[in-house]
Design an enzyme around this catalytic site. Structure first.
Site, PDB file in Angstrom:
ATOM      1  N   GLY A 254       0.845  -1.192   0.000  1.00  0.00           N
ATOM      2  CA  GLY A 254       0.000   0.000   0.000  1.00  0.00           C
ATOM      3  C   GLY A 254       0.874   1.233   0.000  1.00  0.00           C
TER       4      GLY A 254
ATOM      5  N   ASP B 275     -10.764   4.583   9.571  1.00  0.00           N
ATOM      6  CA  ASP B 275     -10.600   3.978   8.244  1.00  0.00           C
ATOM      7  C   ASP B 275     -11.141   2.554   8.246  1.00  0.00           C
ATOM      8  OD1 ASP B 275     -10.043   3.913   5.597  1.00  0.00           O
ATOM      9  OD2 ASP B 275      -7.917   3.459   5.823  1.00  0.00           O
TER      10      ASP B 275
ATOM     11  N   GLY C  54       3.723   0.925   2.655  1.00  0.00           N
ATOM     12  CA  GLY C  54       4.814  -0.023   2.484  1.00  0.00           C
ATOM     13  C   GLY C  54       4.290  -1.383   2.082  1.00  0.00           C
TER      14      GLY C  54
END
Lengths: 134, 383
Positions: free
Chosen positions: B28, B151, B31
């Site tokens: 992502g 999120d 990393g």
């Protein structure tokens, strides 16, 4: 180990520095932190967190091996992230240079890049020594 | 100085000497994630999240370690809950932060995709209910500890092979106990657009745990229908101006109807309220939407509509949702739904290509290993 008063006998710097010198350097480091935080108009929480990180670091590493201003700057950088009160690395390094050079603005602008590199490196050293406890 | 450097190098714990990397899972913006196994001790499966190392000459100048790594480590170190991903260790190697975490065989996104593309049948009510209950359990733990996840989406919800939910990716999470600035000032845009709550879409400056609950509602709906309930097109940010997500808002009111003043009294105070006038009026069609999915539970619909409540003040909290009649009705939620129902999904596919790539990123390893040894056997000699 907790520190009470000016007992630095267990500090890693104890062999190299007298207790009075150690206290002096720690005080200078914390002063540096407060000056930088104030200059950037960051929240007081940032200064407090940075000071805790600073003292914790120097219970593991000697004041004789890592410069107190460098580590104080790295502590502000890390604390700004922990306390969600971000300033750019640019701003923090410039403020560090300014405070370290006692307000000589021209020289500070010149040494800003050096500070940037230093802060990034010492932030990692700081994190490792604090065992990523933030 | 040379001696000192060599001594330091020796003392450093290297990720690869402690863990054997089995494969590459995903990558992502932060990393990459690898699957790994410790070289010594109990044979457990672990996930190693490697944050991008510092690089010179990147477009955006980096400012030391990333904030998301900082948040994730800081929070995960203190969180211990069955339904939250557990952090085992943090290592610094190769100038990159490596987080060693619990490994989970699936994530909710991959399971839902398996149902749409391979099984071609919906998830059973028992599985949905059990996963939702555990998700709510994890979220309520976070909220009780004054943490906003910010999120939540299927890809961030890990599920072990027996069916235990682990909420992951705390990169955007933060403590909201003492925001000395409005949360808006910290991160202008939070939550993936499909799961973003209406108050965020209308540009609110202050928000609460209710934004996570909206995401949970969207995830619940997605499990029922196997497709995102509000699949809007994201409008990309231009010139640092945060755009109004017109399409996303439209998708929401198509299903939930145009919010009225009675439904959401503080709506008029939202910064982007003026934008609401451009939409035509829709009636509430959630019931029809729910019936369309083929699910029948009346209480399920009730829970869904209280999760997808326009007014954040009235939206159900995680704690209350756990007590909802939906969970007291048969089939009751279970702790290990896959195990008890004997359901198995295909295991995570690991790629080796990227692992090889990862090896080339660690040139120092080969220097340590014996000359002549090659490939994986060289890896094993580094202990």
């Amino acid at each position: 180990p907790s520190q009470s008063g000016s007992d630095y006998s267990t500090s890693p710097a104890a062999k190299m520095l007298s207790a009075a010198d150690e206290q002096d350097l720690r005080l200078r480091g914390c002063n540096f932190i407060h000056n930088v935080v104030q200059r950037l108009q960051m929240h007081q929480f940032v200064a407090s967190t940075a000071c805790v990180l600073f003292h914790r670091f120097y219970m593991r590493q000697s004041l004789a091996s890592y410069h107190h201003y460098q580590m104080a700057g790295a502590c502000v950088l890390l604390a700004s992230k922990i306390e969600e009160n971000r300033r750019s690395l640019n701003e923090i390094s410039l403020a560090c240079a300014y405070v370290a050079l006692k307000g000589r603005a021209k020289e500070a602008a010149k040494s800003q890049e050096t500070w940037e590199r230093l802060l990034k490196r010492q932030e990692i050293v700081l994190l490792q020594n604090c065992c990523f406890d933030m | 100085m040379e001696n000192y450097k060599r001594k330091r190098e020796k003392q450093r714990v290297r990720v690869r000497s402690k863990y054997e990397i089995i494969g590459f899972i995903s990558s992502g913006t932060y990393g990459r994630v690898y699957k790994a196994r410790p070289r010594e001790g109990p044979q457990v499966e672990l996930a190693i999240k490697k944050f991008k190392p510092e690089r010179e000459g990147e477009a955006r100048p980096s400012s030391g370690i990333s904030q998301s790594a900082c948040r994730e480590i800081g929070l995960c170190r203190e969180l211990h809950h069955e339904n939250i991903v557990e952090l085992c260790e943090v290592l610094m190697d190769d100038n990159a932060i490596h987080m060693v975490m619990d490994y989970a065989e699936f994530d909710l996104l991959s399971i839902m995709q398996h149902h749409t593309h391979h099984l071609r049948k919906p998830m059973t009510e028992l599985v949905i209910k059990s996963l939702l209950w555990q998700l709510l359990n994890g979220v309520s733990y976070l909220h009780a500890n004054l943490i906003l996840q910010r999120d939540l989406k299927p890809a961030n919800i890990m599920i072990t092979s027996s069916g235990v939910v682990k909420v992951g990716d705390m990169g955007l999470a933060r403590v909201f106990r003492r925001p000395f600035q409005p949360l808006y000032n910290g991160d202008k845009v939070v939550v993936t657009v499909w799961y973003r709550a209406p108050e965020l879409l209308l540009g609110t400056r202050h928000y609460t745990t209710a934004v996570d609950m909206w995401s949970v509602g969207c995830i619940f709906a997605e499990m029922l229908a196997l497709r995102p309930i509000f699949k809007g097109d994201e409008i990309k940010m231009e010139k640092k101006q945060i755009p109004f997500q017109r399409n996303q808002v439209n998708r929401i009111i198509e299903v939930l109807g145009t919010p009225s003043k009675e439904q959401w009294p503080t709506m008029e105070l939202m910064p982007d309220y003026a934008q609401m006038k451009q939409f035509r009026n829709y009636p509430n069609a959630l019931k029809a939407w729910f019936t369309n999915t083929g699910h029948k539970s009346e209480t399920g619909l009730q829970l869904l509509s209280s999760l997808l409540e326009y007014d954040p003040e009235r939206r159900i909290t995680a704690e209350d949702a756990l007590d909802h009649p939906y969970f007291r009705e048969e089939p009751r939620p279970v702790r290990h739904p896959f195990l008890e129902q004997n359901i198995s999904y295909p295991r995570r596919r690991l790629t080796l290509d990227d692992l090889c790539d990862a090896k080339s990123q660690h040139p120092k390893i080969s220097q340590h290993s014996e000359a002549g040894a090659s490939g994986s056997s060289a890896m094993n000699t580094v202990v």
